[in-house]
Design an enzyme around this catalytic site. Structure first.
Site, PDB file in Angstrom:
ATOM      1  N   LYS A  23      -9.989  -7.198   7.854  1.00  0.00           N
ATOM      2  CA  LYS A  23     -10.702  -7.378   9.114  1.00  0.00           C
ATOM      3  C   LYS A  23     -10.584  -6.112   9.952  1.00  0.00           C
ATOM      4  O   LYS A  23      -9.636  -5.350   9.798  1.00  0.00           O
ATOM      5  CB  LYS A  23     -10.191  -8.590   9.881  1.00  0.00           C
ATOM      6  CG  LYS A  23      -8.832  -8.426  10.519  1.00  0.00           C
ATOM      7  CD  LYS A  23      -8.485  -9.652  11.334  1.00  0.00           C
ATOM      8  CE  LYS A  23      -7.073  -9.604  11.879  1.00  0.00           C
ATOM      9  NZ  LYS A  23      -6.916  -8.800  13.091  1.00  0.00           N
ATOM     10  N   HIS A  71       0.818  -1.215   0.000  1.00  0.00           N
ATOM     11  CA  HIS A  71       0.000   0.000   0.000  1.00  0.00           C
ATOM     12  C   HIS A  71       0.858   1.275   0.000  1.00  0.00           C
ATOM     13  O   HIS A  71       0.547   2.234  -0.698  1.00  0.00           O
ATOM     14  CB  HIS A  71      -0.975  -0.018   1.191  1.00  0.00           C
ATOM     15  CG  HIS A  71      -2.210  -0.817   0.907  1.00  0.00           C
ATOM     16  ND1 HIS A  71      -2.205  -2.186   0.847  1.00  0.00           N
ATOM     17  CD2 HIS A  71      -3.481  -0.431   0.609  1.00  0.00           C
ATOM     18  CE1 HIS A  71      -3.423  -2.609   0.552  1.00  0.00           C
ATOM     19  NE2 HIS A  71      -4.222  -1.567   0.400  1.00  0.00           N
TER      20      HIS A  71
END
Lengths: 193, 326
Positions: A103, A36
């Site tokens: 999550k 990322h």
């Protein structure tokens, strides 16, 4: 139960709502912390065709190299998504990604990004590494394995009925915000005792 | 609606059959200096990574059965049970994050700690090659993965605690502590005006509630909390991990603390965070607390959050050299 196959269109993504249970099919692209940072800071062009309409999975798998040189996923549950909060909205926008699996949910910046780009946040069961690895049909490809190491590489996998729940949608809805607010309220009452 | 999975692990015969420890292995306790603990430690890692302790499974099943059948909380807990059975059956890691590896070695006089540490390190490399562990040791700034789970320079990973004791047996405990749950651990310095926590058990209670609300589902709830009251910043956190080795359902030796553990567990389960933060009645599986002594000026509450996949095992080598696993 909704069945979706990647690539996903903007229209398909915008139809999804918080609480929808979805079985994903087709390809997913794994990426987490190093990926990322790299995507936001370097915006590599070569990833554009790979990620368009795709779903990014926040996961650092346990992988096994087979005798014939191919790879197998041994354990592959989601990792905590909030670490990608500084990057995700830009990644969604730059690469026209339609979904993110992880999550724990994500924050306001990502929520705004989902609204703008037309994408959703899917939640998978954390810790269910064996169960989710069973839904991985095959490893299609891997990028940046040398540079990032196996937990951080861009693995491209093909999945079969991969079970997820929409917990953040493209309309600004977030199950995580609701649970947080309710639990904070309850905590206040408990602490007043 | 998901079918209700019956939580039956493979039999102990099956575990024996799959064991990597030769059946005729016997530790030579007369030659402690030359002892080779690599074979039993490899088996210890195998079991810790793939087979969840029964008390944790029982707590998850109890939580599942308290949720409304078919609810997201119920289905999520049921998926956790399914995952446990798959990992045990296939001997694969329960979770892809096989965690920070923490060992506690208690041993009689005469054992070489240096040798045992090298044996543990060598065994961790082998377990990583066997894909029971993910390579989880990276340099902090560059993020370079060493690929074998070893911190090459400072021997900081795996973490190994040694203690010499008067017993003639050796005990090796292991914990695989995932990064997601480690990230939501917290240390409070009482008094803490932001949460109105004073220097008493009421203040400790507020710190615990605050930590669990801040963690939400991010530590993979329902979690198990290890709490150390007192100590310093280091020993408090160390103790907060060690207490998680205690089996759920085993009473705290201090009756007052036992009562506190039960009450705070019930309170936390009214927060509504639920499995994975989806909402539900099962937010924690248990709270394990230990009181330590402290410097008069300091009052720390150190909280370690262990994910539902609480991977811990203990191996004992008796004075006769027999190895047993729990």
């Amino acid at each position: 139960m909704i069945r979706l196959t990647t690539p996903i269109s903007e229209d398909q993504a915008r139809q999804l709502k918080v609480g929808d249970e979805v079985l994903l099919n087709g390809k997913l692209v794994l990426s987490r912390d190093m990926g990322h940072k790299y995507m936001k800071e370097q915006k590599p062009e070569w990833l554009k065709p790979i990620l368009k309409g795709m779903v990014i999975y926040h996961c650092g798998p346990v992988v096994k190299k087979n005798a014939d040189g191919s790879w197998s996923f041994v354990a592959a549950g989601p990792t905590t998504s909030i670490r990608e909060e500084p990057y995700e909205a830009d990644v969604l926008d730059t690469y026209q990604v339609r979904g993110v699996i992880g999550k724990g949910g994500m924050g306001k910046k990502t929520s705004d990004g989902l609204v703008k780009t037309g994408a959703v946040y899917f939640h998978a069961t954390g810790g269910a590494g064996s169960l989710l690895a069973e839904r991985v049909k095959r490893v299609v490809d891997v990028h940046m394995l040398e540079e990032f190491g196996s937990p951080e590489a861009f693995w491209v996998i093909e999945v079969d009925d991969f079970p997820v729940v929409v917990t953040m949608d493209s309309h600004g809805g977030s199950l995580h915000e609701i649970v947080l607010a309710q639990s904070q309220e309850r905590a206040k009452a408990l602490m007043a005792k | 609606m998901a079918e209700c999975t019956i939580p039956t692990l493979t039999t102990m015969d099956e575990v024996q059959r799959k064991s990597v420890l030769p059946s005729d292995y016997r530790a030579d306790m007369a030659g402690l200096k030359q002892l080779d603990l690599k074979p039993p430690i490899l088996e210890l890692i195998r079991r810790a990574s793939s087979r969840l302790p029964q008390d944790v499974i029982d707590a998850l099943v109890k939580g599942r059965d308290a949720e409304e059948e078919g609810s997201r909380a119920f289905n999520t807990l049921n998926d956790m049970v399914k995952n446990i059975l798959l990992a045990d059956g296939h001997v694969t890691p329960l979770c892809q994050d096989t965690g920070t590896l923490i060992f506690w070695v208690r041993h009689p006089y005469g054992l070489s700690q240096h040798k045992v540490k090298q044996q543990i390190r060598a065994t961790v490399v082998e377990a990583t090659q066997r894909v029971w562990l993910r390579p989880n040791c990276v340099s902090s700034l560059e993020g370079k993965n060493t690929g074998n789970n070893l911190d090459p320079f400072h021997e900081g990973h795996p973490v190994v605690h040694f203690e010499e004791w008067e017993k003639s047996e050796i005990e090796v405990a292991i914990m695989l502590k995932g990064g997601g749950c480690e990230n939501v651990g917290a240390q409070y310095r009482l008094p803490d005006v932001t949460i109105g926590a004073g220097r008493d058990i009421g203040g400790v209670r507020k710190a615990i509630i605050d930590a669990v609300v801040k963690a939400q589902g991010q530590g993979c709830s329902p979690g198990i909390l290890g709490v150390a009251i007192g100590g310093d910043r280091v020993t408090g956190y160390e103790k907060s991990k060690e207490v998680i080795l205690r089996k759920l359902g085993t009473p705290n030796p201090d009756p007052k603390m036992d009562q506190f553990e039960k009450e705070i567990t019930n309170d936390l389960n009214t927060l509504g965070i639920g499995p994975m933060g989806y909402g539900g009645k099962t937010t924690v599986l248990g709270v394990l607390v230990e009181e330590m002594f402290r410097h008069p000026a300091s009052f720390f509450v150190s909280i370690s959050y262990m994910c539902w996949s609480s991977r811990r095992r203990v191996m004992t080598i008796g004075a006769n050299g027999d190895v047993s696993f729990d």
